[in-house]
Enzyme design. Sequence first.
Site, PDB file in Angstrom:
ATOM      1  N   GLU A 136       7.637   2.232  14.681  1.00  0.00           N
ATOM      2  CA  GLU A 136       8.414   2.901  13.642  1.00  0.00           C
ATOM      3  C   GLU A 136       8.370   4.404  13.915  1.00  0.00           C
ATOM      4  OE1 GLU A 136       6.874   0.958   9.887  1.00  0.00           O
ATOM      5  OE2 GLU A 136       8.889   0.123   9.980  1.00  0.00           O
TER       6      GLU A 136
ATOM      7  N   ASN B 198       0.801  -1.229   0.000  1.00  0.00           N
ATOM      8  CA  ASN B 198       0.000   0.000   0.000  1.00  0.00           C
ATOM      9  C   ASN B 198       0.835   1.283   0.000  1.00  0.00           C
ATOM     10  OD1 ASN B 198       0.829  -0.602   2.603  1.00  0.00           O
ATOM     11  ND2 ASN B 198      -0.997   0.262   3.546  1.00  0.00           N
TER      12      ASN B 198
ATOM     13  N   GLY C 128       0.713  -5.892  16.229  1.00  0.00           N
ATOM     14  CA  GLY C 128       2.152  -5.860  16.075  1.00  0.00           C
ATOM     15  C   GLY C 128       2.964  -5.576  17.309  1.00  0.00           C
TER      16      GLY C 128
ATOM     17  N   GLU D 185       4.604  -4.613  11.903  1.00  0.00           N
ATOM     18  CA  GLU D 185       3.583  -3.595  11.613  1.00  0.00           C
ATOM     19  C   GLU D 185       2.477  -4.294  10.853  1.00  0.00           C
ATOM     20  OE1 GLU D 185       3.328  -0.668  12.624  1.00  0.00           O
ATOM     21  OE2 GLU D 185       5.317  -0.092  13.286  1.00  0.00           O
TER      22      GLU D 185
ATOM     23  N   CYS E 265      -3.403   0.516   6.753  1.00  0.00           N
ATOM     24  CA  CYS E 265      -3.500  -0.377   7.916  1.00  0.00           C
ATOM     25  C   CYS E 265      -4.193   0.260   9.109  1.00  0.00           C
ATOM     26  CB  CYS E 265      -2.104  -0.808   8.325  1.00  0.00           C
ATOM     27  SG  CYS E 265      -1.022   0.609   8.570  1.00  0.00           S
TER      28      CYS E 265
ATOM     29  N   PRO F  77      10.531  -5.832  -1.175  1.00  0.00           N
ATOM     30  CA  PRO F  77       9.222  -5.186  -1.302  1.00  0.00           C
ATOM     31  C   PRO F  77       8.140  -6.219  -1.576  1.00  0.00           C
ATOM     32  CG  PRO F  77      10.621  -4.680  -3.219  1.00  0.00           C
ATOM     33  CD  PRO F  77      11.393  -5.619  -2.349  1.00  0.00           C
TER      34      PRO F  77
END
Length: 481
Positions: free
Chosen positions: A455, A153, A451, A250, A284, A177
């Site tokens: 970050e 995303n 999670g 995450e 998310c 990725p």
Amino acid sequence: MSLNAQPAASLFIDGRPVEGEGALLPVHYPYTGEEIASLRQASAAQVAAACRAAARAQPAWAALAPVERARVLSRAAALIRERNEELSRLETLDTGKPIQETLVADWESGAQALEFFAGLGPTVTGQMIPLGRDWAYTRREALGVCAGIGAWNYPSQIACWKAAPALIMGNAMVFKPSEETPLGALKLAGILAEAGLPAGIFSVVQGRAEVGAALVADPHVAKVSLTGSVPTGRRVYAAAAEGMRHVTMELGGKSPLIVFEDAELEDAVGAAILANFYSSGQICSNGTRVFLQDRIRQPFLDRLTERLRQIRIGDPLDPDTQLGPIVSPAQAAQIRQAIAAGQAAGARLVCGGAGEGAFVPPTVFADATDDMAITRDEIFGPVMTTLAFEDEEEAIRRANATGFGLAAGVFTRDLARAHRVVARLEAGTCWINAYNLTPVEMPFGGTKLSGIGRENSAAAIEHYSQLKSVYVGMGAVEAPY
Ligand code: NAD
């Protein structure tokens, strides 16, 4: 206008583009379905080579003064800003997200992460601990080789958010990725190299789950940072545990957005729009369970549908387009299934619905209940479920009645209530009278199934480093025998 986005090579290993030796990985522009690039996945040997190169290069990188590492990150941030238009166009081709979003939200937030950690890294120090005659000190040291694995995303933002704190702390990173959106990370590898990053410190391998699994299990890897779904998170966390590797997870969410009846209506509606339809809902932290207190429920739904009617849906490269296609036909099919299940379960469709082809319009359900699948499961598309509630206690209890714990939002003019409610919400990232803003200065991450780790912000430094304690004896050593 050419939509060809073929990179020089599929992988970037040890400082240079390298062609993959694995199966073909076609890349499609979600708007037209056209193939815009054809990549090859990495072979197991290539994953191992990237990790070996990282392990070889990392000690010298970690031995540099932090300001020297910072200089590389700062240069990379400047290069990204210089090339933002070209990079954003590529991001739009890779993801299908409207160019009006990618120009301001994707690479730009990646550049911010690089400049933030370039500034913060050199300020990281240890502790001096007095012990009488003797003393001790701590050093914050690199972990070594980190594996980064991304979702589709926000592919370039995710790559930057992981690379920036990892590299500033003296780690090397091998990044994989998502197979859906493999192009941005290759650009980042090229930009970092151009900015002066030594060979081997940031490599990119491509591929599906097996390539990710090979990366996680590589004996050189000391830490794994994954952005992805909860089922993938479970598998990756378990695999990482085999080698006692550090993890940042995450993962997904089904976050509550609680709107009390004293909320500023226009702001609450605006936030709910941002919380559900930006990036076609493929975010998310989206607040997909919108709890509406009784008296505000109808005015909220009326104003929401009025504003949604004005949304411009279409060609993502048109600067006026506000809602683009879904990333892939498979994802669009899953979203449609979820919408159909919501209708079958008896929720009332206020607007939107299945849509056509690559597009799913902004979809809002009312009269939903907590046990319906549209309320429980992450849909990862432009689908909002609204739920009615009467009082604060009930809202908190129902908001927390989920395995997820990524994010939450509260709208009210009563600030004492806002803080009281937020303190009881089981979520790692909360907003009061705002939603989905994730500045690099603020920690971002989830609790419960959503999670582990954070970050952004100074918190990320801890997740990309480890403490060494050093005891310093200053005199005679007294042994008992
Ligand atoms: P996904 O879980 O299908 O895949 C994520 C990544 O993991 C991909 O690169 C995939 O190839 C890789 N992978 C899959 N199986 C693996 C394995 N066994 N070992 C190693 N790697 C493996 O997720 P997705 O569909 O790409 O992304 C959508 C999900 O990501 C949603 O659940 C969303 O909520 C979540 N997400 C979370 C955040 C966050 O910061 N919390 C941000 C974006 C997306």
